[in-house]
Design an enzyme around this catalytic site. Structure first.
Site, PDB file in Angstrom:
ATOM      1  NE  ARG A 185     -10.827  -0.427  -0.525  1.00 47.60           N
ATOM      2  CZ  ARG A 185      -9.599  -0.091  -0.144  1.00 47.60           C
ATOM      3  NH1 ARG A 185      -8.719   0.323  -1.055  1.00 47.60           N
ATOM      4  NH2 ARG A 185      -9.239  -0.154   1.117  1.00 47.60           N
ATOM      5  NE  ARG A 221      -6.139   3.605   9.091  1.00 46.73           N
ATOM      6  CZ  ARG A 221      -5.450   3.051   8.095  1.00 46.73           C
ATOM      7  NH1 ARG A 221      -4.156   3.311   7.968  1.00 46.73           N
ATOM      8  NH2 ARG A 221      -6.038   2.277   7.226  1.00 46.73           N
ATOM      9  CE  LYS A 243     -11.229  -4.265   3.653  1.00 48.43           C
ATOM     10  NZ  LYS A 243     -10.817  -2.868   3.977  1.00 48.43           N
ATOM     11  CB  THR A 279      -3.822  -6.513  -0.534  1.00 42.77           C
ATOM     12  OG1 THR A 279      -5.077  -6.318   0.106  1.00 42.77           O
ATOM     13  CG2 THR A 279      -2.748  -5.761   0.235  1.00 42.77           C
TER      14      THR A 279
END
Length: 484
Positions: free
Chosen positions: A36, A77, A220, A278
């Site tokens: 990934r 972010r 996702k 995760t």
């Protein structure tokens, strides 16, 4: 050569701890199947180099390692800080849209619309929820907030506004550039972040098509809206990722376990591959062994029915990247040989998939069980039938022979599949069986008199639609009385 040690696939994230040829090769040798690229960090040039190295490792090891270009998506972010900041409870901060920090007490954010998405009294989470602040007031483009749970804040850490972010575009300009990049580099999957509904997936699919690509999308699941629309999202997606980091922030950590089970169950029902991601072995970023809870987490994801489990920081920045992969492989194997791991799940016929191919797949699996076959051999051009086969989790290997390298790579995400690229698109006959016997003995390490079941298409073996199934005993072709 493939290692038949484990059936569950391992996805690893590349980063500073795993960007050289030697590091990536070690990850592959330790059990990594899919690599990934997290586009939230790095630039196109650095990710291009990583894909090139993965392709070199694949060729050198004789494997078909897949790559995922993971789009940043509508993620807010922190911008670039002068230096990391220690935030203490009660500290007052100002958030302002900017890429760079301009004053010590002003936190830059890379999203112009953030002042429109928050309200006074609302909670804002930073760095996966480790740091929390409360909005005090909003003046123009400035958000004034008080720290309620402090910590060390670093540049480029994520910001979550639970339930908000509705004005963010599904596919950003940065994402579009990386979609083009993924197509140019022949990446195998594109992961779409913060999916909310089926329209988000369709927008990304349209960009892929408009840019001349045909890359499958991994949706996702990390927002509450996605859980509300999970059936329609899975329906239009090619694969699913349970992205528990942001999901546990947007909802609550206590809700994640049940959400995970719901997502996996629905993905398997719709016969789509599902990745659990995760913090699976998070302690191995700093320590050489996982916690008992982490080992249990990986095992339970496999028992739930995940096709793949994923490592993030463990391999991208961790001190024990290769060991983390090896540990995950060992947990997977130990789970797979237990009585708790589900096998041979007969799904019946669905009106969403080709009737003939479903019937052949179901017959193949039933025949393999009845004769105690050592392997299933699936000849496939696009991987359609092989994917349906893998979702029923047979307890013997699915050996996939394709004339397409892209098919071989993409199928490396699926449970218990092992892919080989061979130009065997021929009329089935004695010549094929001789080649097949040699292949099964030399490369799969089976023996004379072992049974396999293989399926393919007629008249041409690979490039047509799967329409036949056959039982084969290795070595039988050499017997005088053998009739094809």
């Amino acid at each position: 050569m493939y290692d038949f040690f484990k059936k569950t696939k391992i996805v690893v994230t590349l980063g500073p701890a795993s960007e050289t040829y030697e590091q990536i090769k070690e990850l592959a040798l330790n059990g990594a199947n899919v690599f990934r690229l997290n586009t939230s960090h790095g630039n196109i040039e650095s990710h291009s180099q990583k894909i090139d190295i993965v392709n070199r490792v694949s060729k050198d090891l004789g494997l078909f390692l897949a790559t995922i270009v993971d789009l940043q998506g509508p993620k807010i972010r922190v911008g670039n800080l002068f230096k990391e900041i220690e935030l203490k409870n009660g500290d007052e901060l100002i958030f302002s849209p900017s890429k760079e920090q301009i004053a010590q007490n002003i936190i830059p954010v890379d999203y112009e619309g953030m002042p429109d998405d928050v309200e006074v009294g609302e909670k804002v989470l930073l760095d996966d929820g480790k740091i929390q602040v409360k909005v005090l007031k909003i003046e123009g483009k400035k958000i004034f907030a008080s720290v309620t749970n402090g910590g060390i804040l670093k540049s480029r850490k994520g910001i979550n506004i639970p339930g908000a972010q509705n004005s963010l575009e599904t596919v950003s300009e940065r994402d579009k550039e990386f979609i083009k990049f993924a197509i140019e580099k022949n990446a195998d999957y594109i992961a779409l972040s913060f999916v909310r509904n089926s329209k988000d997936v369709e927008i990304a699919q349209r960009y892929i098509k408009d840019f001349g690509g045909n890359i499958p999308i991994i949706s996702k699941i990390e927002k509450p809206q996605a859980m509300d629309n999970i059936v329609e999202i899975i329906n239009v997606s090619d694969a699913i990722m349970v992205a528990r980091g942001d999901l546990g922030i947007e909802l609550s950590p206590v809700e994640v376990p049940i959400c995970q089970k719901i997502i996996i169950e629905e993905a398997n029902k719709q016969r789509k591959p599902v990745i659990v991601a995760t913090q699976m072995l998070e302690s191995m970023i700093e320590q050489p062994i996982p916690t008992r809870a982490e080992s249990s987490d990986v095992a339970n994801a496999i028992i739930d029915g995940a096709d793949a489990v994923m490592l993030s920081g463990e391999t991208s920045v961790g001190k024990f990247a290769a060991l983390a992969v090896k540990t995950m492989e060992e947990i997977a194997h130990n789970t797979e040989i237990s009585s708790f791991c589900p096998y041979n799940i007969h799904m019946g016929i669905s009106d969403k998939y080709n009737l003939t191919r479903q019937a052949v797949v179901n017959s193949t699996l039933k025949m393999a069980e009845d004769i105690h076959a050592k392997a299933i051999v699936s000849f496939s051009h696009t991987g359609y039938s092989s994917r349906l086969m893998a979702k029923q989790r047979p307890d013997i290997p699915i050996i996939i022979i394709s004339d397409m390298e892209s098919t071989c790579r993409r199928l490396n995400l699926y449970w218990n599949t092992y892919t080989y690229c061979r130009p065997w698109d021929i009329l089935p006959g004695p010549k094929l069986l001789e080649m097949l016997d040699e292949f099964l003995i030399d490369e799969i390490k089976l023996q004379d008199d072992d049974y396999v079941v293989f399926s393919g298409s007629m008249p041409m073996l690979i490039s047509g639609r799967t329409n036949f199934v056959r039982v084969h005993r290795i070595g039988a072709i050499k017997e005088e009385h053998y009739v094809y």
